[in-house]
Design an enzyme around this catalytic site. Structure first.
Site, mmCIF file in Angstrom:
data_model
loop_
_atom_site.group_PDB
_atom_site.id
_atom_site.type_symbol
_atom_site.label_atom_id
_atom_site.label_comp_id
_atom_site.label_asym_id
_atom_site.label_seq_id
_atom_site.Cartn_x
_atom_site.Cartn_y
_atom_site.Cartn_z
ATOM 1 N N GLU A 63 2.271 -0.958 -5.834
ATOM 2 C CA GLU A 63 2.144 0.480 -5.961
ATOM 3 C C GLU A 63 2.566 0.771 -7.673
ATOM 4 O O GLU A 63 3.414 0.252 -7.865
ATOM 5 C CB GLU A 63 2.984 1.316 -5.160
ATOM 6 C CG GLU A 63 2.783 1.386 -3.877
ATOM 7 C CD GLU A 63 3.771 2.063 -2.995
ATOM 8 O OE1 GLU A 63 4.499 2.955 -3.630
ATOM 9 O OE2 GLU A 63 3.929 1.940 -1.816
ATOM 10 N N HIS A 85 1.906 7.140 -1.270
ATOM 11 C CA HIS A 85 3.256 7.215 -0.957
ATOM 12 C C HIS A 85 3.797 8.710 -1.245
ATOM 13 O O HIS A 85 4.885 8.616 -1.982
ATOM 14 C CB HIS A 85 3.952 6.243 -2.016
ATOM 15 C CG HIS A 85 5.433 5.638 -1.400
ATOM 16 N ND1 HIS A 85 5.874 4.492 -1.659
ATOM 17 C CD2 HIS A 85 6.002 6.331 -0.615
ATOM 18 C CE1 HIS A 85 6.889 4.364 -1.174
ATOM 19 N NE2 HIS A 85 7.200 5.514 -0.400
ATOM 20 N N ARG A 99 6.654 0.028 4.209
ATOM 21 C CA ARG A 99 6.685 -0.587 2.960
ATOM 22 C C ARG A 99 5.420 -1.488 2.787
ATOM 23 O O ARG A 99 4.836 -1.949 3.779
ATOM 24 C CB ARG A 99 7.790 -1.379 2.429
ATOM 25 C CG ARG A 99 8.950 -0.581 1.990
ATOM 26 C CD ARG A 99 8.790 0.092 0.760
ATOM 27 N NE ARG A 99 10.042 0.844 0.274
ATOM 28 C CZ ARG A 99 10.357 2.126 0.614
ATOM 29 N NH1 ARG A 99 9.383 2.862 1.134
ATOM 30 N NH2 ARG A 99 11.425 2.834 0.206
#
Ligand code: NAP
Length: 324
Positions: free
Chosen positions: A265, A283, A236
């Site tokens: 993000e 991602h 993360r």
């Protein structure tokens, strides 16, 4: 039979949408003109929440307080750091996630990102596509190789182990950092991340985000990793002090990084785009149709099991199932 009310914090894939709309009275946050008004109207009736880190909505204490009948939060993704876990525990809400079905996909992506970062594969392709090969000659020999590297895993859980199975096939020595040493695992264990960074030259992060791991990759860890150091983040964005990482990449305190995850993000820090020693992915760790379908089905299965008053398949360890 009246359908129980469900709140979705954002859009879901059709596989989920179709099934939850058949089984629940679904209220979509992203479709509500006035979210506050919608929550005050339906909040008291909501029994289930469908969420995921992609929705950008935190299931925080303030939202939970408006859902007094809530029983289950079904999370799309194995990481559930966008949910306020202590608040859910306090309210007696079960959280479910989507573990295991994505292990191999995320491990594949991690190896792809590692190889691309070490051997500059995406940069080499960009060089070819720009027509530079016939004009300027062969792409440069890469300063880094996997052949002389030692890997330090940050996290050695379900996905971490799928990654190390692959790393073993590559012939790489492995150590790991986590809170506890695992029985039956022969890799050296480190309880101190800086000490691990000092002893290896490649760190691969695959542990949960959230308050316990906030900014654990900081300037000190990056300095310990050193000028040959490569940092791969599959975990993360919150685990990294991004300002310290950008400074370390600029100053060549470390050699390079490969990042699949970021703070804020999808609006990532634009400074990353200016650096030539970082490989960036949006991602995509688990992002194949095959794997996302399996994750989606698990999200639905947990919700339907609640509707039928049966135990969930994958409650998270923080909220073990004790009955509805
Ligand atoms: P897992 O099986 O629960 O493993 C987590 C590992 O992290 C364990 O080794 C655990 O060991 C360690 N850990 C947990 N909390 C820690 C802490 N506070 N400090 C140090 N180590 C800690 O989880 P998983 O299924 O492998 O997934 C791991 C994470 O990967 C997820 O939470 C998610 O954030 C991330 N992920 C990313 C993608 C992507 O697309 N990039 C996809 C899937 C998952 P100890 O308990 O002994 O500390």
């Amino acid at each position: 039979m009246t359908k129980p009310a469900l709140l979705s914090t954002g859009p879901m894939m059709p596989l989920i949408t179709d099934q939850i709309e058949a089984a629940f009275e679904v209220h979509w946050m992203h479709k509500a003109g006035d979210v506050k008004a919608m929550i005050s109207e339906v909040g008291p009736r909501i029994e289930a929440v469908c969420t995921g880190s992609h929705t950008g909505v935190k299931t925080d204490a303030a939202l939970l307080a408006k859902l007094p009948r809530l029983k289950i939060i079904s999370n799309f993704g194995v990481g559930y750091d966008t949910i306020d876990v202590p608040a859910a525990v306090k309210q007696g809400v079960i959280i479910s996630n989507t573990p295991d079905v994505l292990n191999e996909e995320v491990a594949d992506t991690a190896l792809g990102l590692l190889l691309s970062t070490v051997r500059e594969l995406s940069k080499a392709e960009t060089y070819l596509r720009a027509g530079r090969w016939p004009v300027e000659g062969d792409y440069r020999l890469t300063p880094a190789s996997l052949r002389d590297r030692k890997v330090g895993m940050m996290g050695l859980g379900r996905i971490g182990k799928a990654i190390t199975r692959r790393l073993e096939a590559f012939g790489l020595p492995i150590s790991y950092y986590s809170r506890s040493k695992q029985a039956g695992v022969s890799y050296p264990h480190y309880a101190d991340l800086t000490a691990l960074a000092r002893d290896v030259d490649t760190l691969i992060a695959i542990l949960p985000g959230g308050p316990a791991t906030q900014n654990i990759v900081n300037a000190e860890v990056l300095k310990a990793l050193g000028p040959r150091g490569i940092f791969i983040n599959m975990a993360r964005g919150s685990i990294v002090d991004e300002a310290a990482l950008i400074a370390a990449l600029k100053n060549r305190t470390i050699l390079s990084a490969g990042l699949d995850v970021f703070q804020n993000e999808p609006k990532i820090n634009p400074e990353f785009l200016t650096l030539d020693n970082v490989t960036l992915l949006p991602h995509v760790g688990s992002a194949s149709i095959f794997t996302r379908d399996q994750m989606g089905q698990l999200v639905v299965d947990n919700l339907i099991l609640y509707r039928d008053r049966k135990p969930p398949v994958t409650p998270v360890p923080d909220t073990p199932f004790k009955g509805w």
